[in-house]
Design a protein around this motif. Structure first.
Motif, short mmCIF file in Angstrom:
data_model
loop_
_atom_site.label_atom_id
_atom_site.label_comp_id
_atom_site.label_asym_id
_atom_site.label_seq_id
_atom_site.Cartn_x
_atom_site.Cartn_y
_atom_site.Cartn_z
N UNK A 96 0.82 -1.20 0.00
CA UNK A 96 0.00 0.00 0.00
C UNK A 96 0.86 1.26 0.00
N UNK A 97 1.97 1.22 0.73
CA UNK A 97 2.88 2.37 0.76
C UNK A 97 3.73 2.42 -0.52
N UNK A 98 4.11 1.26 -1.04
CA UNK A 98 4.99 1.20 -2.21
C UNK A 98 4.37 1.84 -3.43
N UNK A 99 3.03 1.83 -3.53
CA UNK A 99 2.39 2.39 -4.70
C UNK A 99 2.53 3.91 -4.78
N UNK A 100 3.13 4.51 -3.75
CA UNK A 100 3.45 5.93 -3.80
C UNK A 100 4.88 6.18 -4.26
N UNK A 101 5.65 5.11 -4.50
CA UNK A 101 7.06 5.23 -4.87
C UNK A 101 7.27 4.59 -6.23
N UNK A 102 7.34 5.41 -7.27
CA UNK A 102 7.44 4.88 -8.63
C UNK A 102 8.71 4.06 -8.82
N UNK A 103 9.80 4.44 -8.18
CA UNK A 103 11.05 3.70 -8.36
C UNK A 103 10.92 2.25 -7.89
N UNK A 104 10.23 2.04 -6.79
CA UNK A 104 10.01 0.68 -6.28
C UNK A 104 9.14 -0.11 -7.25
N UNK A 105 8.12 0.53 -7.78
CA UNK A 105 7.22 -0.15 -8.70
C UNK A 105 7.92 -0.51 -10.00
N UNK A 106 8.72 0.41 -10.53
CA UNK A 106 9.42 0.16 -11.78
C UNK A 106 10.45 -0.95 -11.64
N UNK A 107 11.12 -1.00 -10.48
CA UNK A 107 12.21 -1.96 -10.30
C UNK A 107 11.74 -3.40 -10.27
N UNK A 108 10.44 -3.63 -10.09
CA UNK A 108 9.95 -4.99 -9.90
C UNK A 108 9.92 -5.81 -11.18
N UNK A 109 9.89 -5.14 -12.33
CA UNK A 109 9.73 -5.87 -13.59
C UNK A 109 10.44 -5.11 -14.71
N UNK A 110 11.29 -5.77 -15.49
CA UNK A 110 12.00 -5.06 -16.56
C UNK A 110 11.07 -4.36 -17.55
N UNK A 111 9.86 -4.88 -17.73
CA UNK A 111 8.93 -4.30 -18.70
C UNK A 111 7.92 -3.36 -18.05
N UNK A 112 8.29 -2.80 -16.89
CA UNK A 112 7.56 -1.66 -16.33
C UNK A 112 8.23 -0.39 -16.84
N UNK A 113 7.48 0.45 -17.52
CA UNK A 113 8.03 1.68 -18.07
C UNK A 113 7.52 2.93 -17.34
N UNK A 114 6.34 2.83 -16.79
CA UNK A 114 5.78 3.95 -16.04
C UNK A 114 4.71 3.41 -15.09
N UNK A 115 4.72 3.86 -13.84
CA UNK A 115 3.68 3.51 -12.86
C UNK A 115 3.53 4.71 -11.94
N UNK A 116 2.55 5.56 -12.24
CA UNK A 116 2.42 6.84 -11.56
C UNK A 116 1.01 7.00 -11.01
N UNK A 117 0.91 7.27 -9.70
CA UNK A 117 -0.38 7.53 -9.09
C UNK A 117 -0.99 8.82 -9.60
N UNK A 118 -2.31 8.82 -9.77
CA UNK A 118 -3.03 9.99 -10.25
C UNK A 118 -3.85 10.61 -9.11
N UNK A 119 -4.26 11.85 -9.31
CA UNK A 119 -4.98 12.58 -8.27
C UNK A 119 -6.30 11.90 -7.89
N UNK A 120 -6.90 11.16 -8.83
CA UNK A 120 -8.18 10.50 -8.55
C UNK A 120 -8.02 9.12 -7.92
N UNK A 121 -6.79 8.74 -7.59
CA UNK A 121 -6.56 7.46 -6.94
C UNK A 121 -6.21 6.33 -7.88
N UNK A 122 -6.34 6.55 -9.19
CA UNK A 122 -5.93 5.52 -10.15
C UNK A 122 -4.42 5.55 -10.31
N UNK A 123 -3.90 4.57 -11.01
CA UNK A 123 -2.46 4.49 -11.29
C UNK A 123 -2.27 4.35 -12.79
#
Length: 231
Positions: A96-123
């Motif tokens: 739940x906390x990690x979804x606020x840290x794009x670097x942690x999300x990107x590092x999990x999979x080589x084919x992650x290019x962008x994972x950014x939280x939006x103001x409406x709660x979506x990612x």
């Protein structure tokens, strides 16, 4: 060149030389992650989007047409992981906390290019769906907000899997192109992860198979990162 990660190959064994422990696969993984991290950092978020723009247009067209052809039908598949040494509640709290840290999300999979939280709660996510690079959004993770999850064949008993998250996957124009249902249950020495993805029914089976492998890689890495953060 085959697209399968299970291609036949000659057997090579490391006999001696490098200091420390680890296999040749471990060495390659370290160097691949280091190189990928450098390219991500140098290009930056917008640079990656610009570089992949044509791929994203093609990938999103594939998802949009798949959703249209499937007329609301989905095919699901589930990856199951067993973890020892970390509890489900601990992992979910970390995630739940990690979804606020794009670097942690990107590092999990080589084919992650962008994972950014939006103001409406979506990612906002840019990643591979099978061979296709796609740009889509994860909606509300709360399982109770998704009526479809209550009727899913893959829904497990809450007594055994109390931690549940569900969401739709949708394009910027609102087209729903998939669903995710993830469930976690405590065991005597850790926890079990049940990770289900639903893609439009018209998608080829290999696209679904690839995403099940994608799940295995990213959640294994998130779980080990959660354990490392606790130490």
């Amino acid at each position: 060149m085959t697209d399968s990660p299970n291609s036949a190959t000659a057997a090579v064994t490391l006999v001696s030389g490098p200091a420390g422990t680890g296999s040749i696969d471990d060495f390659e993984l370290f160097y691949a992650r280091r190189a990928l991290g450098r390219f991500r950092a140098r290009l930056g978020r917008q640079g990656l989007l610009d570089l992949l723009a044509a791929d994203i247009d093609e990938g999103n067209a594939f998802l949009r047409e798949s959703a249209r052809a499937s007329d609301g039908g989905y095919t699901g598949g589930t990856t199951v992981l067993s973890t020892q040494g970390l509890g489900a509640g601990e992992f979910v709290a970390w995630m739940d906390k990690a979804f606020a840290d794009e670097n942690v999300l990107l590092a999990a999979q080589p084919e992650h290019y962008l994972m950014v939280g939006q103001a409406n709660g979506s990612v906002h996510v840019v990643e591979n769906v099978g061979p296709h690079i796609c740009s889509f959004y994860l909606g509300d993770w709360a399982a109770e907000a998704m009526a479809w999850a209550d009727d899913a064949d893959e829904l497990l008993p809450k007594a055994d899997f109390p931690y549940k998250k569900a969401t739709n996957l949708f394009l910027a124009d609102g087209t729903i192109v998939g669903r995710v249902l993830i469930q976690f249950g405590e065991t005597d020495d850790g926890f079990t992860s049940s990770l289900t993805v639903y893609l439009p029914a018209s998608c080829p089976q290999d696209v679904l198979d690839h995403h099940l492998r994608h799940f295995a890689v990213e959640f294994r890495n998130w779980i080990t990162a959660a354990a490392a953060a606790r130490a």
